[in-house]
Motif scaffolding. Structure first.
Motif, mmCIF file in Angstrom:
data_model
loop_
_atom_site.group_PDB
_atom_site.id
_atom_site.type_symbol
_atom_site.label_atom_id
_atom_site.label_comp_id
_atom_site.label_asym_id
_atom_site.label_seq_id
_atom_site.Cartn_x
_atom_site.Cartn_y
_atom_site.Cartn_z
ATOM 1 N N ALA A 46 51.321 19.051 -19.378
ATOM 2 C CA ALA A 46 50.425 19.610 -20.400
ATOM 3 C C ALA A 46 50.652 21.114 -20.586
ATOM 4 N N ARG A 47 50.851 21.826 -19.489
ATOM 5 C CA ARG A 47 51.091 23.275 -19.576
ATOM 6 C C ARG A 47 52.402 23.599 -20.282
ATOM 7 N N ASN A 48 53.367 22.695 -20.225
ATOM 8 C CA ASN A 48 54.676 22.950 -20.811
ATOM 9 C C ASN A 48 54.883 22.279 -22.162
ATOM 10 N N CYS A 49 53.882 21.585 -22.680
ATOM 11 C CA CYS A 49 53.996 20.911 -23.979
ATOM 12 C C CYS A 49 53.756 21.916 -25.109
ATOM 13 N N PRO A 50 54.777 22.219 -25.917
ATOM 14 C CA PRO A 50 54.613 23.190 -26.990
ATOM 15 C C PRO A 50 53.713 22.694 -28.130
ATOM 16 N N ALA A 51 53.526 21.376 -28.209
ATOM 17 C CA ALA A 51 52.720 20.804 -29.286
ATOM 18 C C ALA A 51 51.262 20.584 -28.875
ATOM 19 N N ILE A 83 56.109 15.993 -30.408
ATOM 20 C CA ILE A 83 57.301 16.295 -31.220
ATOM 21 C C ILE A 83 58.582 15.782 -30.556
ATOM 22 N N LYS A 84 58.452 15.025 -29.484
ATOM 23 C CA LYS A 84 59.572 14.384 -28.773
ATOM 24 C C LYS A 84 60.614 15.390 -28.293
ATOM 25 N N CYS A 85 60.167 16.557 -27.839
ATOM 26 C CA CYS A 85 61.100 17.598 -27.385
ATOM 27 C C CYS A 85 61.593 17.367 -25.965
ATOM 28 N N GLY A 86 60.836 16.604 -25.161
ATOM 29 C CA GLY A 86 61.235 16.307 -23.799
ATOM 30 C C GLY A 86 60.778 17.317 -22.759
ATOM 31 N N ALA A 87 60.026 18.335 -23.170
ATOM 32 C CA ALA A 87 59.561 19.350 -22.215
ATOM 33 C C ALA A 87 58.690 18.729 -21.127
ATOM 34 N N CYS A 88 57.877 17.758 -21.477
ATOM 35 C CA CYS A 88 57.010 17.100 -20.488
ATOM 36 C C CYS A 88 57.851 16.382 -19.443
ATOM 37 N N LYS A 89 58.826 15.625 -19.890
ATOM 38 C CA LYS A 89 59.705 14.890 -18.978
ATOM 39 C C LYS A 89 60.483 15.849 -18.093
ATOM 40 N N ASP A 90 61.011 16.917 -18.672
ATOM 41 C CA ASP A 90 61.800 17.893 -17.923
ATOM 42 C C ASP A 90 60.975 18.595 -16.840
ATOM 43 N N ASN A 91 59.677 18.741 -17.058
ATOM 44 C CA ASN A 91 58.825 19.469 -16.129
ATOM 45 C C ASN A 91 58.034 18.579 -15.175
#
Length: 70
Positions: free
Chosen positions: A28-33, A52-60
Motif C-alpha cells: 500500500a505504501r508503494n502503490c502510486p495509484a 494501474i498494473k505497474c507491479g510496484a506492489c508485487k516488487d515490494n
C-alpha cells in the motif's frame, strides 16, 4: 488482474504457509495509484478499478503474496 496468491490470508496463515498477506502495508505504501487498502496486520485488498498494473506492489511484497495475471 492483480490478486493475492493465497486466498486464506493473514498472520495465522503464515504459521503454516509462507505465501500470504500479513498486513505489513508495504504494498500500500508503494502503490502510486492508492489502489491498496487494509488495516495493519490484516489482509490488504487491491481495488482493480484503481490499479494501474505497474507491479510496484508485487516488487515490494516481502512475502510474494501478490501475483499479476495477464
Amino acid at each position: 488482474v492483480v490478486r493475492c496468491s493465497n486466498c486464506d490470508k493473514g498472520a495465522e496463515t503464515m504459521k503454516v504457509c509462507k505465501v500470504g498477506c500479513i498486513g505489513c502495508g508495504k504494498c500500500a505504501r508503494n502503490c502510486p495509484a492508492g489502489a491498496i487498502t487494509g488495516a495493519k496486520k490484516q489482509p490488504h485488498t487491491i481495488n482493480n478499478d484503481l490499479c494501474i498494473k505497474c507491479g510496484a506492489c508485487k516488487d515490494n511484497c516481502s512475502f510474494d503474496a501478490i501475483y499479476i495475471e495477464a
